[in-house]
Design a protein around this motif. Sequence first.
Motif, PDB file in Angstrom:
ATOM      1  N   MET A   1       0.675  -1.137  -0.173  1.00 54.84           N
ATOM      2  CA  MET A   1       0.168   0.133  -0.193  1.00 54.84           C
ATOM      3  C   MET A   1       1.064   1.285  -0.307  1.00 54.84           C
ATOM      4  N   ARG A   2       2.381   1.184   0.850  1.00 56.22           N
ATOM      5  CA  ARG A   2       3.007   2.274   0.271  1.00 56.22           C
ATOM      6  C   ARG A   2       3.258   3.311  -0.774  1.00 56.22           C
ATOM      7  N   ARG A   3       3.825   1.568  -1.290  1.00 57.87           N
ATOM      8  CA  ARG A   3       4.272   1.969  -2.195  1.00 57.87           C
ATOM      9  C   ARG A   3       3.833   2.311  -4.014  1.00 57.87           C
ATOM     10  N   ARG A   4       1.946   1.689  -3.524  1.00 59.20           N
ATOM     11  CA  ARG A   4       1.096   2.265  -4.088  1.00 59.20           C
ATOM     12  C   ARG A   4       1.237   4.256  -4.043  1.00 59.20           C
ATOM     13  N   LEU A   5       0.910   4.314  -2.557  1.00 59.09           N
ATOM     14  CA  LEU A   5       0.387   5.300  -2.289  1.00 59.09           C
ATOM     15  C   LEU A   5       1.688   6.459  -2.985  1.00 59.09           C
ATOM     16  N   LEU A   6       2.561   6.343  -2.680  1.00 59.65           N
ATOM     17  CA  LEU A   6       3.340   6.862  -3.299  1.00 59.65           C
ATOM     18  C   LEU A   6       3.904   6.754  -4.710  1.00 59.65           C
ATOM     19  N   ILE A   7       3.532   5.588  -5.662  1.00 58.87           N
ATOM     20  CA  ILE A   7       2.865   6.249  -7.320  1.00 58.87           C
ATOM     21  C   ILE A   7       1.958   7.293  -7.391  1.00 58.87           C
ATOM     22  N   ALA A   8       0.421   6.707  -6.091  1.00 56.78           N
ATOM     23  CA  ALA A   8      -0.390   7.871  -6.702  1.00 56.78           C
ATOM     24  C   ALA A   8       0.122   9.143  -6.361  1.00 56.78           C
ATOM     25  N   ARG A   9       1.317  10.108  -5.042  1.00 53.60           N
ATOM     26  CA  ARG A   9       1.738  10.571  -4.908  1.00 53.60           C
ATOM     27  C   ARG A   9       2.594  11.713  -6.254  1.00 53.60           C
ATOM     28  N   GLY A  10       2.806  10.356  -6.990  1.00 55.93           N
ATOM     29  CA  GLY A  10       3.641  11.304  -7.968  1.00 55.93           C
ATOM     30  C   GLY A  10       3.118  11.268  -9.114  1.00 55.93           C
ATOM     31  N   LEU A  11       1.798  10.847  -8.781  1.00 53.44           N
ATOM     32  CA  LEU A  11       0.434  11.444 -10.115  1.00 53.44           C
ATOM     33  C   LEU A  11      -0.643  11.833  -9.536  1.00 53.44           C
ATOM     34  N   VAL A  12      -0.286  12.885  -9.049  1.00 53.39           N
ATOM     35  CA  VAL A  12      -2.228  13.140  -8.102  1.00 53.39           C
ATOM     36  C   VAL A  12      -2.010  14.677  -9.606  1.00 53.39           C
ATOM     37  N   HIS A  13      -0.843  15.369  -9.285  1.00 54.46           N
ATOM     38  CA  HIS A  13      -1.005  16.156 -10.516  1.00 54.46           C
ATOM     39  C   HIS A  13      -1.288  15.693 -11.915  1.00 54.46           C
TER      40      HIS A  13
END
Length: 318
Positions: free
Chosen positions: A157-169
């Motif tokens: 989940m942490r890694r998915r969140l890390l990816i989501a954070r890089g894609l949020v914009h």
Amino acid sequence: MTSSRLRQPFSEEHADTPPAAISLRRVVKRFGTLTAVDGLDLDVPEGIVLGLLGPNGAGKSTTMRMLTAQSRADSGHISILGHPIPQESKWARSLMGVVPQHDNLDEELTVEENLRVFTHLYRVPRRERAQCVEQALGLAHLKDRKDSFTGKLSGGMRRRLLIARGLVHRPRVVLLDEPTVGLDPQVRQELWGLISGLRDDGVTVLMSTHYIEEAERLSDEVALMAKGRVINRGTPAELITEFAGKLVEEYAVSLDKIASLEDMVHAAGFSTRRTGSALSVLRAEDLPDSLRDRLGAGTRRVSNLEDVFVALTGERVE
Ligand SMILES: Nc1ncnc2c1ncn2[C@@H]1O[C@H](COP(=O)(O)OP(=O)(O)OP(=O)(O)O)[C@@H](O)[C@H]1O
């Protein structure tokens, strides 16, 4: 930032020949006497996943760090969507998502808050922020965990969140530095689905990895890097056909005989690799009967990118 604004930098100015999404020209980076990146030339056209594959120390992370302007090249030219780096790195950063190799999520914040902070950092207009966060949560399958504190998440989940954070914009270009390093196979598969989805959405992805299977499965093209340069590049299928042929024949050999058999096969113009005490001969479909008779019975299999990697870098696979 709206997608029409994002597309402006080159779609109007160079409609016929858009610049590569990512471009590195003769880039050099030294650390003291060590040349980590040695005259690197690399273009990533828009809309593809390019896997940057190489052994440890090849210069992949250093390249990623220069693209994000965390590190400065000693010489050469770098640009992202036509913006020179580091001169216009602020502009480039707003168009680019970065997923670092090491998890630097904020433990004190919830999943949603981690994403919201980055909509501010990336200067997403206020009215679009909630939607961007919602979309990133959906993409990373974290909607039902949005109120969880980061410290309570599993590694996947942490890694998915890390990816989501890089894609949020909603960036047009994404840099993934070893996205699945250290994760168990099931989580890795989940992330592969997520990365494939980016390509389906037309996002340009540069992904460094030393997992060959990851590069082979996800990449439209693979650039094989060694000693600070790209030594070969192509689609996985092209690289396999060119450097490993169609078939590999594997021979179980006793250790004391392996070197002499290798010499014999090399003398006939074929490449080999060793896996433990097995000797694999590449391009086995072309083996002449005379050589085949001398080698004895082997087991045939279809060639893969790992064969190419070993043949070109001389590295053993972990
Ligand atoms: N800050 C630094 N100071 C000194 N040497 C460095 C620094 N960063 C990287 N290097 C060296 O530069 C070379 C390239 O390292 P880099 O981390 O870019 O390789 P890599 O392909 O990403 O490998 P890995 O998969 O092990 O991270 C290595 O020899 C490394 O030791």
